[in-house]
Design a protein around this motif. Structure first.
Motif, PDB file in Angstrom:
ATOM      1  N   ASP A 108       0.413   1.407  -5.316  1.00  0.00           N
ATOM      2  CA  ASP A 108       1.038   1.128  -6.614  1.00  0.00           C
ATOM      3  C   ASP A 108       0.785  -0.323  -7.017  1.00  0.00           C
ATOM      4  O   ASP A 108       0.473  -0.620  -8.169  1.00  0.00           O
ATOM      5  CB  ASP A 108       2.541   1.384  -6.548  1.00  0.00           C
ATOM      6  N   ARG A 109       0.949  -1.220  -6.048  1.00  0.00           N
ATOM      7  CA  ARG A 109       0.728  -2.645  -6.305  1.00  0.00           C
ATOM      8  C   ARG A 109      -0.728  -2.906  -6.678  1.00  0.00           C
ATOM      9  O   ARG A 109      -1.014  -3.676  -7.609  1.00  0.00           O
ATOM     10  CB  ARG A 109       1.127  -3.441  -5.063  1.00  0.00           C
ATOM     11  N   GLU A 110      -1.655  -2.278  -5.954  1.00  0.00           N
ATOM     12  CA  GLU A 110      -3.074  -2.459  -6.262  1.00  0.00           C
ATOM     13  C   GLU A 110      -3.372  -2.030  -7.699  1.00  0.00           C
ATOM     14  O   GLU A 110      -4.134  -2.697  -8.413  1.00  0.00           O
ATOM     15  CB  GLU A 110      -3.942  -1.653  -5.283  1.00  0.00           C
ATOM     16  N   GLN A 111      -2.792  -0.932  -8.099  1.00  0.00           N
ATOM     17  CA  GLN A 111      -3.044  -0.447  -9.464  1.00  0.00           C
ATOM     18  C   GLN A 111      -2.406  -1.360 -10.509  1.00  0.00           C
ATOM     19  O   GLN A 111      -2.972  -1.563 -11.586  1.00  0.00           O
ATOM     20  CB  GLN A 111      -2.561   0.992  -9.601  1.00  0.00           C
ATOM     21  N   ARG A 112      -1.236  -1.925 -10.197  1.00  0.00           N
ATOM     22  CA  ARG A 112      -0.626  -2.880 -11.125  1.00  0.00           C
ATOM     23  C   ARG A 112      -1.509  -4.120 -11.269  1.00  0.00           C
ATOM     24  O   ARG A 112      -1.618  -4.690 -12.356  1.00  0.00           O
ATOM     25  CB  ARG A 112       0.768  -3.293 -10.646  1.00  0.00           C
ATOM     26  N   ASP A 113      -2.139  -4.517 -10.164  1.00  0.00           N
ATOM     27  CA  ASP A 113      -3.043  -5.672 -10.203  1.00  0.00           C
ATOM     28  C   ASP A 113      -4.399  -5.337 -10.801  1.00  0.00           C
ATOM     29  O   ASP A 113      -5.231  -6.235 -10.980  1.00  0.00           O
ATOM     30  CB  ASP A 113      -3.242  -6.214  -8.785  1.00  0.00           C
ATOM     31  N   GLN A 114      -4.632  -4.051 -11.060  1.00  0.00           N
ATOM     32  CA  GLN A 114      -5.904  -3.580 -11.636  1.00  0.00           C
ATOM     33  C   GLN A 114      -7.088  -4.042 -10.789  1.00  0.00           C
ATOM     34  O   GLN A 114      -8.087  -4.570 -11.295  1.00  0.00           O
ATOM     35  CB  GLN A 114      -6.048  -4.044 -13.084  1.00  0.00           C
TER      36      GLN A 114
END
Length: 484
Positions: free
Chosen positions: A177-183
């Protein structure tokens, strides 16, 4: 009669108008270039390239394009060799917050060596690198195009800093989830403390989310398990070698059960390589679209420190004192090796390097990457990619294959061959003008006359100025460090 004459005159003007039309406008026109078609390993002499903004807008016969296009800046290539920009698909930035500026000073080194794109495979400055990515894209920071994995995914209390720690599936989900928020541009997963089952879970979940992955495969797993779970790229040639060991599954099972330690597992792996097993595994890589980034030179540097010392390398003038200090632990460890261990290191390098042409034969996408950055001793940002390519040819690839690994494989992995990897209209204006033909001699990639980065021309004087500025900055840091 009069009507007929008028129609004839009108028809004549209709034919003549295109030839008399005003030339189209470009920002840069490169003339008299020999375009290197990397995909087909052929040369196209007598070409011109028109650039507008960050785009190549036309490529074709020099005389013809010179009539059709006018430009603010004209570059006379002098029949030199024009290639797509180089990509280093495995670099690192790190060493802690105190080394942020020393890491930032590495960015111009890449450009000065014709590297227009780098893939950051995670260090301990993930937030900083994410910020640089945006600043470079916005034109606020000078450097190569930057793709990054952000923070790597690891287990609880790992060796590596700058990680997202996961001890269960919920932890992996939160990390993704964090990786996707960081794009992030891809996900890096390593095996310091991450449980093998969570490593596979992370690969599967990332694939479901449409994220590319790379990582260090746990000893308790086979490479095939990682491939089946969806890993997108295998970093370091050692893992490809491991996939060619006939009893890899038994070794992984024994290690997972605690019946053998890592040293014994490695000993059995080194003695169990089988060509038929390897070729079957590599064909499976190709079928699944799994690329391999060899990072061959980084391992070789350490393996041969006994006969090829680097403490007096001239290139150290471009590396800050804090980063140089991170080299020490691997250098010190290598220096403590016994004569037998040194002999084993040399032999192991030869074993692993022999895998490279087998991967090419099996149709695996080989991506040029260095592992350059902090910790990895004398593995230099910039010149390191050229050293890596030279090794590819020394170990069995052709010069065109090595060049493709550094210009087309990276864009292919990211799904961006429509934008990069060729000197064609519609592609990005990231180009390198070479003095010699790289299809004949891969060493020609070091003979750089001009780099064009996002449409901006950096001639030899500008590139030398980048190097001079970095050297001056490092000299100042050295003086300050000596005074402390």
């Amino acid at each position: 009669m009069k009507t007929t004459l008028s129609l004839a005159i009108s028809a004549l003007f209709a034919v003549a108008l295109p030839a008399l039309a005003a030339p189209s406008s470009a920002d840069v026109l490169i003339r008299h270039a020999t375009v290197v078609d990397v995909e087909h390993a052929r040369l196209q002499p007598g070409q011109a390239v028109a650039i507008r903004g960050q785009d190549i807008v036309a490529v074709g016969d020099d005389a013809s394009l010179a009539r059709q296009w006018q430009a603010t800046q004209v570059v006379d290539a002098g029949n030199r060799y024009l290639i797509p920009g180089l990509w280093d698909m495995h670099v690192h930035f790190g060493g802690g917050p105190a080394l942020v500026e020393e890491n930032k000073a590495l960015l111009p080194l890449y450009v000065a060596h014709g590297i227009t794109t780098v893939r950051d495979a995670s260090g301990d400055l993930p937030e900083q690198v994410l910020s640089w990515r945006g600043q470079i894209a916005a034109g606020q920071l000078f450097g190569p195009q930057l793709f990054t994995s952000g923070a790597k995914i690891e287990g609880i209390a790992p060796v590596w800093k700058g990680t997202l720690e996961a001890g269960d599936e919920a932890g992996v989900d939160a990390a993704l989830d964090r990786e996707q928020r960081d794009q992030v541009d891809f996900v890096k997963i390593t095996d310091s403390t991450l449980k093998p089952e969570l490593f596979l879970y992370a690969l599967r979940q990332a694939r479901q989310r449409g994220l590319r992955t790379s990582g260090h495969i746990p000893m308790a797993l086979t490479v095939e398990q990682a491939v089946d779970a969806g890993i997108s790229s295998i970093e370091h040639l050692d893992y490809a070698f491991k996939a060619g060991v006939k009893d890899e599954a038994a070794i992984a099972a024994d290690f997972a059960a605690g019946r053998i330690d890592r040293a014994e597992a490695n000993r059995r792996l080194r003695g169990g390589f089988d060509r038929d097993t390897a070729m079957a595994a590599y064909r499976r890589f190709a079928e699944h679209g799994v690329a391999v980034t060899p990072t061959l030179d980084g391992g070789r540097i350490i393996d041969f420190l006994d006969v090829e010392p680097h403490a007096d390398d001239a290139y150290l003038a471009y590396i800050g004192p804090g980063l140089r200090k991170t080299y020490a632990w691997r250098v010190d460890r290598a220096a403590k090796a016994t004569p037998q261990q040194i002999q084993d290191r040399h032999a192991h390098y030869a074993q692993v390097a022999a895998v490279l042409p087998m991967l090419q034969q099996a149709g695996v996408q080989i991506m040029a990457g260095t592992d350059a950055g902090f910790l990895n001793s004398y593995n230099y940002p910039g010149i390191g990619l050229h050293n890596e390519l030279a090794l590819y040819v020394r170990e069995g690839l052709s010069a065109p294959q090595a060049l493709a690994a550094a210009t087309r494989a990276g864009p292919a992995w990211f799904g961006k061959l429509d934008r990069y990897g060729a000197v064609q209209a519609g592609k990005a204006a990231d180009l390198v003008l070479l003095e010699r033909n790289p299809l004949q001699d891969i060493g020609a990639t070091t003979a750089i006359n001009t780099v064009i980065l996002r449409g901006q021309v950096q001639d030899r004087a500008a590139l030398d100025a980048l190097l001079d500025a970095t050297r001056a900055q490092v000299k100042a840091w050295n003086a300050a460090d000596a005074a402390d």
